[in-house]
Design an enzyme around this catalytic site. Structure first.
Site, PDB file in Angstrom:
ATOM      1  CB  CYS A   2      52.597  37.967  30.075  1.00  0.00           C
ATOM      2  SG  CYS A   2      50.610  37.700  29.657  1.00  0.00           S
ATOM      3  NE  ARG A  27      56.436  41.682  33.140  1.00  0.00           N
ATOM      4  CZ  ARG A  27      56.349  43.062  33.104  1.00  0.00           C
ATOM      5  NH1 ARG A  27      56.706  43.614  34.064  1.00  0.00           N
ATOM      6  NH2 ARG A  27      55.578  43.525  32.165  1.00  0.00           N
ATOM      7  CD1 TRP A  74      46.916  39.604  33.967  1.00  0.00           C
ATOM      8  CD2 TRP A  74      47.567  38.386  35.729  1.00  0.00           C
ATOM      9  NE1 TRP A  74      46.163  39.786  34.758  1.00  0.00           N
ATOM     10  CE2 TRP A  74      46.472  39.086  35.945  1.00  0.00           C
ATOM     11  CE3 TRP A  74      48.229  37.702  36.729  1.00  0.00           C
ATOM     12  CZ2 TRP A  74      45.797  39.352  37.410  1.00  0.00           C
ATOM     13  CZ3 TRP A  74      47.480  37.892  37.909  1.00  0.00           C
ATOM     14  CH2 TRP A  74      46.485  38.517  38.306  1.00  0.00           C
ATOM     15  CG  ASN A 100      53.515  41.861  28.657  1.00  0.00           C
ATOM     16  OD1 ASN A 100      52.548  41.773  28.905  1.00  0.00           O
ATOM     17  ND2 ASN A 100      54.453  42.749  29.106  1.00  0.00           N
ATOM     18  N   GLY A 101      51.173  41.481  26.120  1.00  0.00           N
ATOM     19  CA  GLY A 101      50.196  42.789  25.669  1.00  0.00           C
ATOM     20  C   GLY A 101      49.018  42.438  25.174  1.00  0.00           C
ATOM     21  CD  GLU A 480      39.740  52.148  47.827  1.00  0.00           C
ATOM     22  OE1 GLU A 480      38.824  51.564  48.450  1.00  0.00           O
ATOM     23  OE2 GLU A 480      40.875  51.634  47.748  1.00  0.00           O
ATOM     24  CE  LYS A 484      43.897  50.913  49.224  1.00  0.00           C
ATOM     25  NZ  LYS A 484      42.754  50.352  48.903  1.00  0.00           N
ATOM     26  CD  GLU A 487      43.691  48.049  52.531  1.00  0.00           C
ATOM     27  OE1 GLU A 487      43.626  46.866  52.799  1.00  0.00           O
ATOM     28  OE2 GLU A 487      43.322  48.581  51.685  1.00  0.00           O
ATOM     29  CG  HIS A 503      22.451  64.717  60.173  1.00  0.00           C
ATOM     30  ND1 HIS A 503      21.368  65.573  60.691  1.00  0.00           N
ATOM     31  CD2 HIS A 503      22.859  65.150  59.156  1.00  0.00           C
ATOM     32  CE1 HIS A 503      20.847  66.097  59.565  1.00  0.00           C
ATOM     33  NE2 HIS A 503      21.826  65.918  58.814  1.00  0.00           N
ATOM     34  CE  LYS A 602      45.871  42.273  45.542  1.00  0.00           C
ATOM     35  NZ  LYS A 602      45.499  44.018  45.751  1.00  0.00           N
TER      36      LYS A 602
END
Ligand code: AGP
Length: 607
Positions: A2, A27, A74, A100-101, A480, A484, A487, A503, A602
Site C-alpha cells: 500500500c 503501490r 492494496w 502498509n504491511g 516461462e 518473457k 513478449e 524427435h 496486463k
C-alpha cells in the site's frame, strides 16, 4: 503493498495528502482515504476504488487542518470496501492510523482487544493498531506507540495521528518502506520518495525499528526503545517519473528486484517451524481427503506456474495432477467432479478465460482454490478458497514477481495439504520451508550480477530465434523464460523438453543457433548434458543455466550463468530469475517498450 503519506505543517493538509497518494497509486489502488485533524476532531474520509473516487468525495466533505495522514490500499486482509479502507480509528476517534504491511498476529490481538471491550468496524489487520494505541494511551503518544509495537508481529510502515496531541505526526517502520520529507516549517512521511518530491528533495530514509516524531519544525528519530538516532540527509536526484519506479528505468526491472521482499510477504505468517499454516482459511480434513485429483488451470505465466506446481503437488501428495490452459480447459469436457480440487492461478484475478474455467469447474461440482494477487478480484470472490501471493501490485505487463510468488504459494499449499493428510514428514517439510525462507537472500545474490546479464543480452538482442531446453522442472521454467523473451523483446523463442529435440526440433538447430539450456535439476542433469552435446554437435551457441559450483557443464557450452545452491526441489523459483533479466536487458537493448509491450495488456479480461 500500500502507500501511506503524512503531513504536518502550516498549509492545508488535505490537498498535500491527495497529491502524495496520487504519486503512490502504483503501490495499490483498491481504495484510498485521508484523516485530518480539524480543530479537536479527526475527520476521516475514504472511498473504495481509485483515488479519483476519494477526490470526488473530498469535493463535498473536505476536512480542513494542518496535519493528516493518507493511504492508498492494496488489499491483503479484508476485501476492498469502505469499512476496510484506511485510515482506521480506535473506538473513541482519538487516534487514526494508516498502515502498509501485514500484522501477522492480528487475529489474536483482535480477540484480546474485543475481550477488553473494544469494538471493531473492519475486517483488516491494521485496525488492531489503532485500538492498541488507544488501550495503552495514558497521555503520552510516543509511549503508547512503543507499547503497541511490542505487541504486534509482522511488517509495517505506520502513520499515526492523535487528537490529544495535535501538531504531532508519528511514523514507524519495520520491513515496509518509510521516508521522512524534510520541509521548511513542514514535514512529511511517505512510503516512497515520489509522494514528497514536489515539496522537498531532502529526506531521511527510515530503517527498520525506527520511530519518527514530526512537528512542523522538528523531526525526532528514535529506536523503538527510545534511543535517539542521528541520520544523514538523503538528497534526491531523481525526477518524479523515475522516483515512481524507485529509481529503476522500468517497472519490470523494479518488480524483478522486488522479488526478495515479495517472497518475505508471501511467506509472512504462513510457516511456524516445520509447519505450514493459512490463518485466513481452514480446510477441514474431510474436505481434503475427498480430493482424488487436482487440476491446475491458468493462462500464460500463470499456466507456467501451474506446470511447476504439477510436480510439486504430485511429489508431495501422490495424487494425479493435470495442468491445463484455461482457454482449453473449459472446452474439453474436463473430467472434473466433487472429488477434484481445481486450482486456478491468476495474478490479476480477472482473466476472462481463467474465470470461465473456474465457473466450469464449479458447475461440475469441483472445489476451487484460487492463487491470486488481488484481494476482491472476481476470481478471489468466486473461488471456495483463496491463497493470496501478496506480491504487491505488478504494473509491468510481463509478469515476474507474481510468477515466482505463485510458485512459493504452490509449495506452501502442497506442504499444507500434505501435512493435513499426513503424507509429508516434519523433516521434509522443514527442509522445504528452510529453502523457501532462503529465497530472498539467494535472489539478492542473483540480482547483483547485472553486468553479466547485460553482456549476455547483448548477444541475444540481434537473434531471430532462441531455443530454451530443459527437463522436468527445468522444462517448465524454460517455458516461462521463453515467454518473457518473446513478449517484451519480440524475439521468437521456443521452449522444448530437452528429450524432445531428437524427435524433430533438432532439425532447426544449425550453426550459431542460440540455445539456453537449463541444467539445474540434478536428477535429469546427465540427460540434459547429453542434449547439450547434441546441439553443440550441430554448432549451436549454448548458454547454460546451472547451479553454482557446477564444474562440468562449462566444458561443453559457450557460457554459463549460475544460481546459488538451494534445495533442488525449490530451485525453480531461482532458475527463472536469470531468464527474466536476460529478457529484460535484451528488450532494453532493442529499444522495446518494456513495461507495455505491443499488442498486450496486463489483464486480459476478454476471451
Ligand atoms: C505474463 O508475462 C503475461 N503478461 C501473461 O501471460 C499473463 O500471465 C496472463 O495473461 C495471465 O494473467 P493473470 O495471471 O492475471 O491471469
Amino acid at each position: 503493498m500500500c502507500g501511506i503519506v503524512g503531513y504536518v505543517g502550516r498549509k492545508e493538509a488535505t490537498p498535500i495528502l491527495v497529491e502524495g497518494l496520487r504519486k503512490l497509486e502504483y503501490r495499490g489502488y483498491d481504495s484510498a482515504g485521508v484523516a485530518v485533524l480539524e480543530e479537536d476532531t479527526i475527520q476521516i474520509v475514504k472511498a473504495v476504488g481509485k483515488l479519483s473516487f476519494l477526490e470526488n468525495k473530498l469535493q463535498k466533505e473536505k476536512p480542513t487542518g494542518n496535519i493528516g495522514i493518507g493511504h492508498t490500499r492494496w488489499a491483503t486482509h479484508g476485501k476492498p470496501s469502505a469499512e476496510n479502507s484506511h485510515p482506521h480509528a480506535d473506538c473513541s476517534g482519538d487516534f487514526a492510523v494508516v498502515h502498509n504491511g501485514i500484522i501477522e498476529n492480528y487475529l489474536e490481538l483482535k480477540e484480546w482487544l474485543m475481550e477488553q471491550g473494544h469494538v471493531f468496524s473492519s475486517e483488516t489487520d491494521t485496525e488492531v493498531v489503532a485500538h492498541l494505541i488507544e488501550h495503552y494511551y495514558e497521555g503520552d503518544l510516543e509511549e503508547a506507540v512503543r507499547k503497541t509495537l511490542q505487541r504486534i508481529e509482522g511488517s509495517y510502515a505506520l502513520g499515526i495521528l492523535c487528537k490529544k496531541e495535535p501538531g504531532k505526526l508519528i511514523g514507524v517502520r519495520k520491513d515496509s518502506p518509510l521516508v521522512v520529507g524534510i520541509g521548511e516549517g513542514e514535514n512529511f512521511i511517505a512510503s516512497d520518495i515520489p509522494a514528497i518530491l514536489s515539496h522537498t528533495r531532502k529526506c531521511y530514509l527510515i530503517d527498520d525499528g525506527e520511530i519518527c516524531i514530526l512537528t512542523p519544525d522538528t523531526i525526532k528519530i528514535t529506536t523503538i526503545s527510545g534511543e535517539i538516532v542521528n541520520k544523514e540527509i538523503f538528497n534526491v536526484s531523481w525526477d518524479a517519473e523515475a522516483a515512481e519506479k524507485g529509481g529503476f528505468e522500468h517497472f519490470m526491472l523494479k518488480e524483478i528486484y522486488e522479488q526478495p521482499a515479495a517472497f518475505r510477504k508471501t511467506l509472512s505468517g504462513r510457516t511456524a517451524g516445520n509447519k505450514v499454516q493459512f490463518p485466513d482459511f481452514h480446510l477441514p480434513m474431510e474436505t481434503v481427503s475427498q480430493w482424488k485429483k487436482i487440476y491446475i488451470v491458468g493462462c500464460g505465466t500463470a499456466y507456467h506456474a501451474g506446470l511447476v506446481g504439477k510436480t510439486v503437488f504430485e511429489q508431495l501428495l501422490r495424487i494425479p495432477v493435470e495442468v491445463d490452459i484455461a482457454s482449453e480447459f473449459r472446452y474439453r469436457e474436463p473430467l472434473v467432479d466433487e472429488e477434484t480440487l481445481v486450482i486456478v492461478i491468476s495474478q490479476s484475478g480477472e482473466t476472462a478465460d481463467t474465470l470461465a474455467a473456474l465457473r466450469e469447474a464449479k458447475h461440475k461440482g469441483a472445489a476451487v482454490l484460487a492463487i491470486t494477487n488481488v484481494v476482491g478480484s472476481s476470481i478471489s470472490r468466486e473461488a471456495d478458497f483463496v491463497v493470496y501471493i501478496w506480491a504487491g501490485p505488478e504494473i509491468a505487463v510481463a509478469s515476474t514477481k507474481a510468477y515466482t510468488t505463485m510458485l512459493v504459494a504452490e509449495y506452501l499449499l502442497a506442504l499444507y495439504l500434505g501435512q493435513l493428510k499426513g503424507l509429508v514428514s516434519d523433516t521434509l517439510a522443514g527442509e522445504i520451508i528452510n529453502a523457501l525462507h532462503s529465497l530472498p537472500e539467494a535472489t539478492d545474490r542473483i540480482l547483483k550480477e547485472t553486468a553479466k546479464y547485460k553482456e549476455v543480452a547483448e548477444y541475444f538482442k540481434d537473434k531471430h530465434d532462441v531455443f530454451f531446453i530443459g527437463r522436468g522442472f527445468d522444462w517448465a521454467v524454460a517455458l516461462e523464460g521463453s515467454l518473457k523473451l518473446k513478449e517484451i523483446s519480440y524475439i521468437h523463442a521456443e521452449a522444448y523438453a530437452a528429450g524432445e529435440l531428437k524427435h524433430g526440433t533438432l532439425a532447426l538447430i544449425t550453426q550459431e543457433t542460440p540455445v539456453i539450456a537449463l541444467c539445474v535439476q540434478q536428477k535429469t542433469y546427465d540427460k540434459t548434458l547429453s542434449n547439450i552435446k547434441e546441439v553443440k554437435a550441430r554448432d549451436a551457441q549454448v548458454l547454460a543455466i546451472a547451479v553454482e559450483g557446477d564444474t562440468e557443464v562449462g566444458k561443453y557450452v559457450d557460457d554459463v550463468i549460475t544460481i546459488p545452491e538451494i534445495n533442488n526441489f525449490v530451485a525453480p523459483v531461482l532458475t527463472v530469475i536469470p531468464l527474466q533479466l536476460i529478457a529484460y536487458y535484451a528488450a532494453v537493448a532493442r529499444g522495446c517498450n518494456v513495461d507495455q509491450p505491443r499488442n498486450l495488456a496486463k489483464s486480459v479480461t476478454v476471451e
